[in-house]
Design a protein around this motif. Sequence first.
Motif, PDB file in Angstrom:
ATOM      1  N   ARG A 308      -9.517 107.948  41.930  1.00  0.00           N
ATOM      2  CA  ARG A 308     -10.355 107.025  42.701  1.00  0.00           C
ATOM      3  C   ARG A 308      -9.597 105.830  43.266  1.00  0.00           C
ATOM      4  NH1 ARG A 308     -15.384 108.889  41.819  1.00  0.00           N
ATOM      5  NH2 ARG A 308     -15.796 110.026  39.899  1.00  0.00           N
ATOM      6  N   ASP A 309      -8.320 105.725  42.999  1.00  0.00           N
ATOM      7  CA  ASP A 309      -7.554 104.576  43.488  1.00  0.00           C
ATOM      8  C   ASP A 309      -7.030 104.881  44.887  1.00  0.00           C
ATOM      9  OD1 ASP A 309      -7.574 102.714  41.161  1.00  0.00           O
ATOM     10  OD2 ASP A 309      -6.679 104.459  40.187  1.00  0.00           O
ATOM     11  N   GLU A 310      -7.899 104.719  45.899  1.00  0.00           N
ATOM     12  CA  GLU A 310      -7.536 105.138  47.258  1.00  0.00           C
ATOM     13  C   GLU A 310      -6.303 104.418  47.783  1.00  0.00           C
ATOM     14  OE1 GLU A 310     -11.994 105.977  47.018  1.00  0.00           O
ATOM     15  OE2 GLU A 310     -10.632 104.387  46.361  1.00  0.00           O
ATOM     16  N   TRP A 311      -6.146 103.155  47.438  1.00  0.00           N
ATOM     17  CA  TRP A 311      -5.040 102.395  47.998  1.00  0.00           C
ATOM     18  C   TRP A 311      -3.698 103.022  47.662  1.00  0.00           C
ATOM     19  CZ3 TRP A 311      -0.987  99.882  45.525  1.00  0.00           C
ATOM     20  CH2 TRP A 311      -1.054  99.829  44.127  1.00  0.00           C
ATOM     21  N   ILE A 312      -3.541 103.495  46.431  1.00  0.00           N
ATOM     22  CA  ILE A 312      -2.250 104.061  46.037  1.00  0.00           C
ATOM     23  C   ILE A 312      -2.149 105.530  46.442  1.00  0.00           C
ATOM     24  CG2 ILE A 312      -2.897 104.788  43.691  1.00  0.00           C
ATOM     25  CD1 ILE A 312      -0.145 103.659  42.789  1.00  0.00           C
ATOM     26  N   ILE A 313      -3.278 106.257  46.443  1.00  0.00           N
ATOM     27  CA  ILE A 313      -3.270 107.671  46.837  1.00  0.00           C
ATOM     28  C   ILE A 313      -2.957 107.809  48.320  1.00  0.00           C
ATOM     29  CG2 ILE A 313      -4.755 109.688  47.147  1.00  0.00           C
ATOM     30  CD1 ILE A 313      -6.137 108.850  44.498  1.00  0.00           C
ATOM     31  N   GLU A 314      -3.692 107.064  49.156  1.00  0.00           N
ATOM     32  CA  GLU A 314      -3.443 107.145  50.599  1.00  0.00           C
ATOM     33  C   GLU A 314      -2.129 106.457  50.972  1.00  0.00           C
ATOM     34  OE1 GLU A 314      -5.012 109.064  52.425  1.00  0.00           O
ATOM     35  OE2 GLU A 314      -6.746 109.475  51.144  1.00  0.00           O
ATOM     36  N   ARG A 348      -2.578  90.570  47.996  1.00  0.00           N
ATOM     37  CA  ARG A 348      -2.972  91.584  47.022  1.00  0.00           C
ATOM     38  C   ARG A 348      -2.600  92.968  47.553  1.00  0.00           C
ATOM     39  NH1 ARG A 348      -9.099  92.903  44.678  1.00  0.00           N
ATOM     40  NH2 ARG A 348      -8.441  94.633  43.308  1.00  0.00           N
ATOM     41  N   LEU A 349      -1.968  93.790  46.704  1.00  0.00           N
ATOM     42  CA  LEU A 349      -1.564  95.137  47.108  1.00  0.00           C
ATOM     43  C   LEU A 349      -2.631  96.179  46.810  1.00  0.00           C
ATOM     44  CD1 LEU A 349       2.194  95.199  45.967  1.00  0.00           C
ATOM     45  CD2 LEU A 349       1.219  94.448  48.154  1.00  0.00           C
ATOM     46  N   ASP A 350      -3.280  96.081  45.653  1.00  0.00           N
ATOM     47  CA  ASP A 350      -4.282  97.082  45.253  1.00  0.00           C
ATOM     48  C   ASP A 350      -5.655  96.687  45.805  1.00  0.00           C
ATOM     49  OD1 ASP A 350      -4.196  94.848  43.530  1.00  0.00           O
ATOM     50  OD2 ASP A 350      -5.212  95.948  41.931  1.00  0.00           O
ATOM     51  N   LEU A 351      -5.782  96.761  47.124  1.00  0.00           N
ATOM     52  CA  LEU A 351      -7.011  96.341  47.791  1.00  0.00           C
ATOM     53  C   LEU A 351      -8.171  97.273  47.458  1.00  0.00           C
ATOM     54  CD1 LEU A 351      -5.578  95.497  51.310  1.00  0.00           C
ATOM     55  CD2 LEU A 351      -6.381  93.861  49.591  1.00  0.00           C
ATOM     56  N   GLU A 352      -9.360  96.704  47.326  1.00  0.00           N
ATOM     57  CA  GLU A 352     -10.572  97.502  47.197  1.00  0.00           C
ATOM     58  C   GLU A 352     -10.815  98.222  48.511  1.00  0.00           C
ATOM     59  OE1 GLU A 352     -12.385  98.002  44.580  1.00  0.00           O
ATOM     60  OE2 GLU A 352     -11.379  96.575  43.234  1.00  0.00           O
ATOM     61  N   TRP A 353     -11.001  99.527  48.443  1.00  0.00           N
ATOM     62  CA  TRP A 353     -11.103 100.344  49.649  1.00  0.00           C
ATOM     63  C   TRP A 353     -12.432 100.121  50.349  1.00  0.00           C
ATOM     64  CZ3 TRP A 353      -6.708 102.219  51.134  1.00  0.00           C
ATOM     65  CH2 TRP A 353      -6.631 103.181  52.143  1.00  0.00           C
ATOM     66  N   SER A 354     -12.408 100.133  51.660  1.00  0.00           N
ATOM     67  CA  SER A 354     -13.629  99.975  52.441  1.00  0.00           C
ATOM     68  C   SER A 354     -14.036 101.318  53.035  1.00  0.00           C
ATOM     69  CB  SER A 354     -13.413  98.972  53.581  1.00  0.00           C
ATOM     70  OG  SER A 354     -14.556  98.953  54.438  1.00  0.00           O
ATOM     71  N   THR A 355     -15.350 101.577  53.044  1.00  0.00           N
ATOM     72  CA  THR A 355     -15.865 102.815  53.637  1.00  0.00           C
ATOM     73  C   THR A 355     -16.276 102.620  55.091  1.00  0.00           C
ATOM     74  OG1 THR A 355     -18.093 102.296  52.821  1.00  0.00           O
ATOM     75  CG2 THR A 355     -16.683 103.656  51.412  1.00  0.00           C
ATOM     76  N   ALA A 370       2.191  98.513  51.228  1.00  0.00           N
ATOM     77  CA  ALA A 370       2.348  98.233  49.797  1.00  0.00           C
ATOM     78  C   ALA A 370       3.317  99.224  49.156  1.00  0.00           C
ATOM     79  CB  ALA A 370       0.990  98.292  49.103  1.00  0.00           C
ATOM     80  N   MET A 371       3.134 100.506  49.455  1.00  0.00           N
ATOM     81  CA  MET A 371       4.000 101.510  48.848  1.00  0.00           C
ATOM     82  C   MET A 371       5.424 101.435  49.410  1.00  0.00           C
ATOM     83  SD  MET A 371       1.877 102.590  46.736  1.00  0.00           S
ATOM     84  CE  MET A 371       2.777 103.910  45.954  1.00  0.00           C
ATOM     85  N   ARG A 372       5.536 101.119  50.681  1.00  0.00           N
ATOM     86  CA  ARG A 372       6.875 100.972  51.259  1.00  0.00           C
ATOM     87  C   ARG A 372       7.617  99.814  50.575  1.00  0.00           C
ATOM     88  NH1 ARG A 372      10.076 101.939  55.972  1.00  0.00           N
ATOM     89  NH2 ARG A 372       9.039 103.987  56.006  1.00  0.00           N
TER      90      ARG A 372
END
Length: 426
Positions: A308-314, A348-355, A370-372
Amino acid sequence: MIKPRGRAPQPVRCPAVIDPAGTPAPPPRRTDRWLVLFGVLTVLCAGVFVAGAARNRVTAGRMQQADRTIRATLDRQGAALLRGDRSGWLSDVDPALSGELTTLYANLRGLHVSGWLPRTRKIRTGQRWSADIQIRVCFSTPTCTRTPETYVPAGDVISARTEWTVTGNRATLRVFDQIGPDGSVPWKRTALTFATGRRVVVAAPKDAKNPRPEAWLPAAERAAQVADRYAVTEPRPGRYVVFLAGERHWREAVGEDREAAAFVDRTSEQTAFAIIDATALGADPTDERLLRHEFGHIATLLGTLDNRDEWIIEGMAEYIAYTGAAVRSYELVEDARWHVTHKAWTGRLDLEWSTEPTERFGYYAMAFLAMRCLGETYGEAKLLSFFTRVAREGEPPAEAAAEALGRPWDEVQSACRPKILAWLKA
């Protein structure tokens, strides 16, 4: 004249029986008669019960034998499938079903089926034997084992109501009625065509003039080589499977969302398909970055579900897609600039994902940056360790950073903020 009333008939009295001692014996009691009658009924009922139990044992024995025979037939059919023996696959199938079963065989072989785990349920007798069957299949994976969850993922399971004729140790399939949805890749019922490379299988509906799987294969093979570098599972994924969805299949899979270009359907911990909207305006068979992104999801997430951690998955999928490219070449860099300005980004790097669709690309862009930053600052080995802890194992970033990156999370974010802002100003 009145007819005179006759004398009332007198009851016939049995003479008393005298025992040798001279004492009259009591008359017979009705209770004795009931006991005799009860005994007779008990014997009769016991006979009926014994006969019924014997019939039940015979019926149960026949059902068990039929079940074993049907399961043995399914096992033989699966063995023929896995070794590529089409004649063996059809040997116990009614000729009327050969067309449907041949299509299923061709699709499973085209997708490099690597496992066949059947089970039977609800065996019933009648003019024919009927059974509900479920068959779990695996694709291009070295392991396919039975677990408590084996028959849960509908996308990996063939479910059908079947009828059989059973003669001795042979069962012949007479009715094969599949139930349940096709899934995002319609391999259960729709004839597919394939192009196969060393690391990728590309599939499309056979009756479609476009798209052509062979046109997508070269870019897919190159993308797979990049994605393999980031695989965190052991063994690594088998062949990546791409399905080129036409308009109808895409709409059935995702609805009316035409902004998305592709997605990964992880139907189970062992199986994942990359689904491409291949007939959309702008769909490009040479789009290696799109294929890297989808294969990146498979390489980093296979073996897990419900992440469920979209920020790191995407962010990781975008990182893989743009490996080796300068940040300024990233196609969503303008969306990142918009996000920083209009969302008052604080670092903030681990942003709450928006739909919200209008904000989707901005969040993708910030996740990539963030990942880069993590990859360039701490190295890819530590980046993958951090990803594994957060995305695959569910650790909060604050816990994972200390172990994987060797720094407190607040310090990590503080170090990345100026780097990201500098990239966006370039």
